[in-house]
Design a protein around this motif. Structure first.
Motif, PDB file in Angstrom:
ATOM      1  N   PHE A 145       0.828  -1.199   0.000  1.00 57.71           N
ATOM      2  CA  PHE A 145       0.000   0.000   0.000  1.00 57.71           C
ATOM      3  C   PHE A 145       0.864   1.251   0.000  1.00 57.71           C
ATOM      4  O   PHE A 145       0.574   2.224  -0.697  1.00 57.71           O
ATOM      5  N   ALA A 146       1.952   1.230   0.782  1.00 58.57           N
ATOM      6  CA  ALA A 146       2.840   2.391   0.829  1.00 58.57           C
ATOM      7  C   ALA A 146       3.485   2.626  -0.534  1.00 58.57           C
ATOM      8  O   ALA A 146       3.564   3.771  -1.009  1.00 58.57           O
ATOM      9  N   PHE A 147       3.925   1.538  -1.174  1.00 58.36           N
ATOM     10  CA  PHE A 147       4.521   1.668  -2.506  1.00 58.36           C
ATOM     11  C   PHE A 147       3.497   2.181  -3.518  1.00 58.36           C
ATOM     12  O   PHE A 147       3.818   3.002  -4.383  1.00 58.36           O
ATOM     13  N   MET A 148       2.272   1.715  -3.405  1.00 61.23           N
ATOM     14  CA  MET A 148       1.230   2.132  -4.341  1.00 61.23           C
ATOM     15  C   MET A 148       0.947   3.631  -4.217  1.00 61.23           C
ATOM     16  O   MET A 148       0.843   4.339  -5.220  1.00 61.23           O
ATOM     17  N   VAL A 149       0.838   4.111  -2.975  1.00 60.17           N
ATOM     18  CA  VAL A 149       0.592   5.540  -2.754  1.00 60.17           C
ATOM     19  C   VAL A 149       1.752   6.381  -3.279  1.00 60.17           C
ATOM     20  O   VAL A 149       1.553   7.439  -3.893  1.00 60.17           O
ATOM     21  N   LYS A 150       2.971   5.898  -3.056  1.00 64.82           N
ATOM     22  CA  LYS A 150       4.152   6.620  -3.552  1.00 64.82           C
ATOM     23  C   LYS A 150       4.102   6.765  -5.070  1.00 64.82           C
ATOM     24  O   LYS A 150       4.370   7.848  -5.615  1.00 64.82           O
ATOM     25  N   GLU A 151       3.756   5.658  -5.753  1.00 63.99           N
ATOM     26  CA  GLU A 151       3.693   5.710  -7.217  1.00 63.99           C
ATOM     27  C   GLU A 151       2.594   6.657  -7.694  1.00 63.99           C
ATOM     28  O   GLU A 151       2.766   7.360  -8.694  1.00 63.99           O
ATOM     29  N   VAL A 152       1.496   6.711  -6.973  1.00 64.08           N
ATOM     30  CA  VAL A 152       0.412   7.637  -7.343  1.00 64.08           C
ATOM     31  C   VAL A 152       0.875   9.077  -7.209  1.00 64.08           C
ATOM     32  O   VAL A 152       0.641   9.920  -8.091  1.00 64.08           O
ATOM     33  N   PHE A 153       1.558   9.397  -6.103  1.00 64.65           N
ATOM     34  CA  PHE A 153       2.041  10.758  -5.888  1.00 64.65           C
ATOM     35  C   PHE A 153       3.139  11.133  -6.885  1.00 64.65           C
ATOM     36  O   PHE A 153       3.311  12.307  -7.203  1.00 64.65           O
ATOM     37  N   ASP A 154       3.865  10.126  -7.367  1.00 68.65           N
ATOM     38  CA  ASP A 154       4.885  10.388  -8.389  1.00 68.65           C
ATOM     39  C   ASP A 154       4.285  10.398  -9.795  1.00 68.65           C
ATOM     40  O   ASP A 154       5.034  10.492 -10.780  1.00 68.65           O
ATOM     41  N   LEU A 155       2.951  10.255  -9.861  1.00 67.73           N
ATOM     42  CA  LEU A 155       2.214  10.243 -11.136  1.00 67.73           C
ATOM     43  C   LEU A 155       2.615   9.057 -12.022  1.00 67.73           C
ATOM     44  O   LEU A 155       2.490   9.110 -13.244  1.00 67.73           O
ATOM     45  N   LYS A 156       3.061   7.992 -11.393  1.00 70.24           N
ATOM     46  CA  LYS A 156       3.404   6.767 -12.123  1.00 70.24           C
ATOM     47  C   LYS A 156       2.239   5.780 -11.979  1.00 70.24           C
ATOM     48  O   LYS A 156       2.283   4.831 -11.198  1.00 70.24           O
ATOM     49  N   TYR A 157       1.195   6.034 -12.729  1.00 68.40           N
ATOM     50  CA  TYR A 157      -0.045   5.297 -12.544  1.00 68.40           C
ATOM     51  C   TYR A 157       0.063   3.834 -12.988  1.00 68.40           C
ATOM     52  O   TYR A 157      -0.583   2.964 -12.408  1.00 68.40           O
ATOM     53  N   THR A 158       0.860   3.585 -14.000  1.00 70.19           N
ATOM     54  CA  THR A 158       1.053   2.201 -14.435  1.00 70.19           C
ATOM     55  C   THR A 158       1.742   1.392 -13.343  1.00 70.19           C
ATOM     56  O   THR A 158       1.357   0.253 -13.049  1.00 70.19           O
ATOM     57  N   ALA A 159       2.762   2.000 -12.741  1.00 65.17           N
ATOM     58  CA  ALA A 159       3.469   1.324 -11.647  1.00 65.17           C
ATOM     59  C   ALA A 159       2.547   1.130 -10.441  1.00 65.17           C
ATOM     60  O   ALA A 159       2.591   0.096  -9.769  1.00 65.17           O
ATOM     61  N   ALA A 160       1.688   2.132 -10.182  1.00 61.70           N
ATOM     62  CA  ALA A 160       0.736   2.028  -9.074  1.00 61.70           C
ATOM     63  C   ALA A 160      -0.244   0.885  -9.312  1.00 61.70           C
ATOM     64  O   ALA A 160      -0.579   0.122  -8.394  1.00 61.70           O
ATOM     65  N   LEU A 161      -0.697   0.756 -10.550  1.00 60.06           N
ATOM     66  CA  LEU A 161      -1.610  -0.329 -10.900  1.00 60.06           C
ATOM     67  C   LEU A 161      -0.925  -1.679 -10.736  1.00 60.06           C
ATOM     68  O   LEU A 161      -1.538  -2.652 -10.279  1.00 60.06           O
ATOM     69  N   HIS A 162       0.348  -1.701 -11.087  1.00 58.01           N
ATOM     70  CA  HIS A 162       1.152  -2.911 -10.945  1.00 58.01           C
ATOM     71  C   HIS A 162       1.156  -3.373  -9.485  1.00 58.01           C
ATOM     72  O   HIS A 162       0.933  -4.553  -9.183  1.00 58.01           O
TER      73      HIS A 162
END
Length: 240
Positions: A47-64
């Motif tokens: 969850f922490a990694f997912m939120v980080k990717e969202v804030f970095d605007l890396k939506y593909t990585a967040a979805l991953h």
């Protein structure tokens, strides 16, 4: 261990279940991390990694990363769905099929995981998360939420609460219950740690093939349970 449920379950059953499954979870946790650099027995960190990717605007990585969380959820959902479905058909075997499926996943990854590492390491992580979601759901259902084996955060929280309660209860019966619960949680933590050590040692020789040991341990637990039940039935028929 697997076949006893409800009022027929004892503290000894929960101890056996906790020892075996936490050993498997510790092994899977280490072998999965060494193989694909993904934690596969819990989803808190994801969850922490997912939120980080969202804030970095890396939506593909967040979805991953979200897929990791989703697979753990689907494993838990599928496990309990099977338990409820099988319960209506043959109550005494409702935990066997989910355990066999988890064991099958570990055995298949132990056999073919090395090839998958070259082509789709993410598939390994997703399957392990699914298997551990199944295990966590299954053990929670079997033990009436007494035992959880795939992650330690809740265990250390409960252990801290129960150790503090020892200072405030003078009733001997209540203290005895607390001691039993504390012993159970310490055994889970110890077996998870030993499973991790076993996974690390095996990985240095077998690589991802170490997951075979996890699958074999699960099948051993089932066979042992079935043998004990059949032996008890035989004795009951013979001696009355």
């Amino acid at each position: 261990m697997f076949l006893h449920k409800g009022k027929s379950r004892t503290n000894a059953h929960n101890l056996s279940l906790a020892s075996l499954l936490s050993l498997v979870a510790g092994l899977v946790n280490v072998v999965g991390f060494f193989s694909v650099a993904v934690l596969t027995t819990n989803v808190t960190g994801h969850f922490a990694f997912m939120v980080k990717e969202v804030f970095d605007l890396k939506y593909t990585a967040a979805l991953h990363v979200f897929l990791y969380v989703l697979m753990f959820f689907l494993g838990a959902f599928f496990s309990n769905f099977l338990v409820e479905k099988i319960y209506r058909l043959r109550e005494s075997r409702m935990y066997v099929i989910p355990t066999l499926i988890e064991a099958g996943i570990l055995l298949c990854l132990g056999i073919w995981g090395e090839a998958l590492l070259d082509y789709s390491p993410d598939l390994i992580a997703l399957l392990l998360l699914f298997a551990m979601g199944m295990q966590n759901s299954l053990v929670t259902t079997i033990s009436n939420s007494v035992v959880r084996t795939t992650h330690l955060t809740g265990l250390f929280t409960d252990l801290g609460i129960e150790c503090s309660q020892l200072f405030f209860y003078s009733d001997l019966k209540k203290k005895a219950q607390l001691y039993r619960s504390i012993r159970l949680r310490l055994i889970i933590i110890l077996m998870f740690f030993l499973g991790g050590i076993l996974g690390g040692v095996l990985f240095s020789y077998l690589g991802i093939g170490s997951l075979l040991v996890g699958g074999i341990l699960l099948i051993f637990g089932l066979v042992r349970d079935l043998f004990k039940v059949q032996h008890a039935l035989y004795r009951r028929k013979r001696y009355g």
